[in-house]
Scaffold this motif. Structure first.
Motif: not given
Length: 95
Positions: A62-72, A74-82
């Motif tokens: 798998y390849v895992r991506t994210f597009a949004s994150y918490e600046e301060n 390690e929190l990730f949003s808009d995640r994909n597993v391809i």
């Protein structure tokens, strides 16, 4: 002798870890619930999708991506597993 400039890629740093930005081209399932002839059916092709995002990680499956994150944090949003088998091309994005 000329010095070659090192390429500079877009990335973000979270908790001292770099995450690089990619354009990923991949194939997705195409489906149709209607009636069709054999000729129309044979003409169906998978959808070619483009995902822009930061590469979280990749392994053999798998390849895992994210597009949004918490600046301060390690929190990730808009995640994909391809699934790796669906990926046609991965391009690291230059600044």
């Amino acid at each position: 002798m000329r010095n070659k400039k090192k390429a500079k890629y877009k990335f973000v740093v979270l908790k001292k870890r770099k995450y690089f930005f990619y354009k990923i081209t991949w194939e997705d399932i195409t489906a149709d619930g209607g009636h069709a002839s054999a000729f129309e059916f044979l003409g169906m092709k998978p959808s070619i999708m483009i995902t822009h995002g930061y590469l979280f990680n990749k392994d053999k499956k798998y390849v895992r991506t994210f597009a949004s994150y918490e600046e301060n944090d390690e929190l990730f949003s808009d995640r994909n597993v391809i699934p790796r088998g669906c990926i046609l091309k991965m391009e690291k994005i230059l600044l």
